[in-house]
Design a protein around this motif. Sequence first.
Motif, PDB file in Angstrom:
ATOM      1  N   GLY A   9     -28.398   3.420  50.522  1.00 42.04           N
ATOM      2  CA  GLY A   9     -27.894   3.620  51.885  1.00 42.04           C
ATOM      3  C   GLY A   9     -27.921   5.071  52.303  1.00 42.04           C
ATOM      4  N   LEU A  10     -28.935   5.825  51.814  1.00 41.90           N
ATOM      5  CA  LEU A  10     -29.126   7.253  52.134  1.00 41.90           C
ATOM      6  C   LEU A  10     -28.029   8.143  51.566  1.00 41.90           C
ATOM      7  N   ARG A  11     -27.189   7.599  50.660  1.00 45.61           N
ATOM      8  CA  ARG A  11     -26.189   8.444  50.003  1.00 45.61           C
ATOM      9  C   ARG A  11     -26.892   9.152  48.854  1.00 45.61           C
ATOM     10  N   GLN A  12     -27.553  10.267  49.167  1.00 45.96           N
ATOM     11  CA  GLN A  12     -28.367  10.927  48.155  1.00 45.96           C
ATOM     12  C   GLN A  12     -28.070  12.419  48.091  1.00 45.96           C
ATOM     13  N   LYS A  13     -28.305  12.966  46.890  1.00 48.95           N
ATOM     14  CA  LYS A  13     -28.153  14.392  46.653  1.00 48.95           C
ATOM     15  C   LYS A  13     -29.535  14.912  46.316  1.00 48.95           C
ATOM     16  N   VAL A  14     -29.994  15.929  47.020  1.00 47.68           N
ATOM     17  CA  VAL A  14     -31.349  16.443  46.801  1.00 47.68           C
ATOM     18  C   VAL A  14     -31.263  17.856  46.265  1.00 47.68           C
ATOM     19  N   GLY A  15     -32.034  18.142  45.208  1.00 48.78           N
ATOM     20  CA  GLY A  15     -32.092  19.488  44.643  1.00 48.78           C
ATOM     21  C   GLY A  15     -33.392  19.631  43.891  1.00 48.78           C
ATOM     22  N   ASN A  16     -33.482  20.654  43.046  1.00 45.54           N
ATOM     23  CA  ASN A  16     -34.671  20.856  42.224  1.00 45.54           C
ATOM     24  C   ASN A  16     -34.303  20.742  40.756  1.00 45.54           C
ATOM     25  N   TYR A  17     -35.224  20.220  39.963  1.00 44.86           N
ATOM     26  CA  TYR A  17     -35.011  20.217  38.524  1.00 44.86           C
ATOM     27  C   TYR A  17     -35.011  21.656  38.024  1.00 44.86           C
ATOM     28  N   PRO A  18     -34.101  22.019  37.124  1.00 46.55           N
ATOM     29  CA  PRO A  18     -34.072  23.386  36.591  1.00 46.55           C
ATOM     30  C   PRO A  18     -35.395  23.760  35.938  1.00 46.55           C
ATOM     31  N   GLY A  19     -35.898  24.933  36.266  1.00 47.67           N
ATOM     32  CA  GLY A  19     -37.118  25.429  35.639  1.00 47.67           C
ATOM     33  C   GLY A  19     -38.394  25.018  36.327  1.00 47.67           C
ATOM     34  N   VAL A  20     -38.305  24.202  37.388  1.00 49.09           N
ATOM     35  CA  VAL A  20     -39.525  23.766  38.083  1.00 49.09           C
ATOM     36  C   VAL A  20     -39.150  23.360  39.507  1.00 49.09           C
ATOM     37  N   THR A  21     -40.038  23.696  40.459  1.00 57.64           N
ATOM     38  CA  THR A  21     -39.778  23.342  41.857  1.00 57.64           C
ATOM     39  C   THR A  21     -40.292  21.936  42.129  1.00 57.64           C
ATOM     40  N   VAL A  22     -39.565  20.975  41.632  1.00 57.98           N
ATOM     41  CA  VAL A  22     -39.861  19.564  41.863  1.00 57.98           C
ATOM     42  C   VAL A  22     -38.590  18.921  42.367  1.00 57.98           C
ATOM     43  N   GLU A  23     -38.719  18.190  43.483  1.00 65.40           N
ATOM     44  CA  GLU A  23     -37.538  17.619  44.125  1.00 65.40           C
ATOM     45  C   GLU A  23     -36.877  16.563  43.253  1.00 65.40           C
ATOM     46  N   LYS A  24     -35.543  16.596  43.272  1.00 65.89           N
ATOM     47  CA  LYS A  24     -34.739  15.660  42.499  1.00 65.89           C
ATOM     48  C   LYS A  24     -33.814  14.932  43.454  1.00 65.89           C
ATOM     49  N   LYS A  25     -33.948  13.602  43.549  1.00 61.95           N
ATOM     50  CA  LYS A  25     -33.078  12.817  44.437  1.00 61.95           C
ATOM     51  C   LYS A  25     -32.184  11.931  43.587  1.00 61.95           C
ATOM     52  N   MET A  26     -30.890  11.987  43.859  1.00 63.57           N
ATOM     53  CA  MET A  26     -29.940  11.135  43.157  1.00 63.57           C
ATOM     54  C   MET A  26     -29.029  10.489  44.183  1.00 63.57           C
TER      55      MET A  26
END
Length: 294
Positions: A9-26
């Motif tokens: 339901g779009l309840r997501q947290k977006v950031g980057n994985y440590p050490g690499v610029t790759v998007e992380k969605k949780m």
Amino acid sequence: TTLFNALTGLRQKVGNYPGVTVEKKMGEAYSQHGKPMRVIDLPGAYSLAARSPDEAVTRDVLLGRRADTPQPDRIICVLDATNLERNLYLAHQILDLGRPVIVVLNMMDLARRAGVTVDVSRLDEQLGVPVIACEAVNGRGVVELRIAMSRAELPLARHRWDIPTPIAPAVAELQAGLVAEGRPPLVARAEALLLLTDFDTVRVGGSAPLGPRTAAALETWRGRWRAEGTDWSGALIRSRYEAIDVLCQGVVDRPVAKGLSFSDRIDALLVHSVWGWLVFALIMAAMFLSIFKI
């Protein structure tokens, strides 16, 4: 990502994985019984044999290599139903991990429109794991997926495939080395197979390096095969695709092709050695004109 949004339901947290610029969605989803479940949207990949940092992140999370992300309890493997044979390569590798897996056949509407028929129940039987037909963009199949996610226990995969005989001793030795380093046996076997596909050079922040015993065994086998002229990577890939071909018999039914498809006709122009460059130049010119003039 469409399916991820439908579940959370779009309840997501977006950031980057440590050490690499790759998007992380949780995000957080809820089971049929109201129990919260943390969902991680990993970068898309066609194979766990990483060729780029985003594929390396997916590989490392699924193998439990990253200290910043725990190995998932369950894996939802989302496949394109219109191109199942190609997508099953990744699913085949994931099933080797011996983890609970739910296979989602997404874009079933596009498959029907293309005349492709997929026998979902037969694929479920062949793989031994839940297979859900889904149209994420229309919300179809999401409830069935949530029910599968809510099950207390999921069956483990029954699929089997034969590792080429010349490669089998190397897989066994690498597996033993990885088990000695603390990997579970099935994860160690899957990781040994990945090491031998010759693309495991991509490492990103958080990746665990190979132990000296495993690294030495890998170099020894590669040196031996190079001397013998053995294409170990190609043999493993061919063997896996042969197993997938057998798996798809009686599962996927495609219409007999009648000339080039609309997509193929577009490709004939857009990737043409002459006209393709002209179309590219026109598109880029239009883009820059819209930005700086319009």
